[in-house]
Design a protein around this motif. Sequence first.
Motif, short mmCIF file in Angstrom:
data_model
loop_
_atom_site.label_atom_id
_atom_site.label_comp_id
_atom_site.label_asym_id
_atom_site.label_seq_id
_atom_site.Cartn_x
_atom_site.Cartn_y
_atom_site.Cartn_z
N LEU A 1 0.84 -1.21 0.00
CA LEU A 1 0.00 0.00 0.00
C LEU A 1 0.87 1.26 0.00
N ARG A 2 1.99 1.17 -0.70
CA ARG A 2 2.95 2.28 -0.77
C ARG A 2 2.43 3.40 -1.69
N GLY B 1 -1.22 -6.30 -9.69
CA GLY B 1 0.13 -6.38 -9.15
C GLY B 1 0.28 -5.91 -7.73
N GLY B 2 -0.73 -6.07 -6.92
CA GLY B 2 -0.67 -5.62 -5.53
C GLY B 2 -1.97 -4.94 -5.16
N SER B 3 -1.93 -4.16 -4.11
CA SER B 3 -3.13 -3.47 -3.66
C SER B 3 -3.43 -2.26 -4.53
N GLY B 4 -4.71 -2.00 -4.72
CA GLY B 4 -5.15 -0.87 -5.52
C GLY B 4 -5.35 0.36 -4.68
N GLU C 1 -9.78 -2.79 -3.42
CA GLU C 1 -10.24 -4.08 -2.91
C GLU C 1 -10.69 -4.04 -1.45
N ASP C 2 -11.04 -2.84 -0.96
CA ASP C 2 -11.47 -2.74 0.43
C ASP C 2 -12.45 -1.57 0.57
N VAL C 3 -13.14 -1.54 1.70
CA VAL C 3 -14.09 -0.46 1.97
C VAL C 3 -13.33 0.67 2.68
N GLN C 4 -12.42 1.28 1.94
CA GLN C 4 -11.59 2.37 2.47
C GLN C 4 -11.48 3.46 1.41
#
Length: 190
Positions: free
Chosen positions: A37-38, A49-52, A85-88
């Motif tokens: 989450l950079r 390729g990782g977190s969105g 991919e999360d409620v944030q």
Amino acid sequence: MDSKILQEEPHPWDSLALGVEDGTVHLTASSEFNNDLRADRGRLNTVAGGSGGWAAATNNLNQWIQADLGAIKGVIGVITQGRSEDVQWVTSYKVNYSTDGSNYLPVLGSSGQVENFSANSDSNSEVKNIFNSVVYAQFIRINPITWQKHISLRFELLGTGYKLIHYDRPNKKGGGIALYCRESDKDVNE
């Protein structure tokens, strides 16, 4: 060039993406929750390729994500999204800008107050905010004010497509002359 940071009336130019989404500009942040989450995951529409999204290490008003445009450019707005991919997501934010990366000023509203921009209400919708006036800066910081669950966002900056090439402030009353050109114009300053 005078070190005064510029803010002037909007121009009727079409807005152009300034390179956050496509990776042209470098991103940094006050903190990062983890390597997935950079800051560079904070680009609009990032999912693979990782977190969105970028996520701050902690939830407080001192968090920010910053784009270095590489040169002073006319910036007129921001598009934001939440974490894919999360409620944030960020629900409101302020924008600060700088020509040198050390001295920052806030983007102001029509009455001269610091502008608080409304942002997202879900993870993936794009919310576009246009500034009251064009700001000329190399560094743009998004400073979240309120958020859903955790400070997380993806963004793009919008610009005029014009680059400030010279600013002359001949008097102490703020009068001056700004000279700018289309990004495609080459060697204008030489």
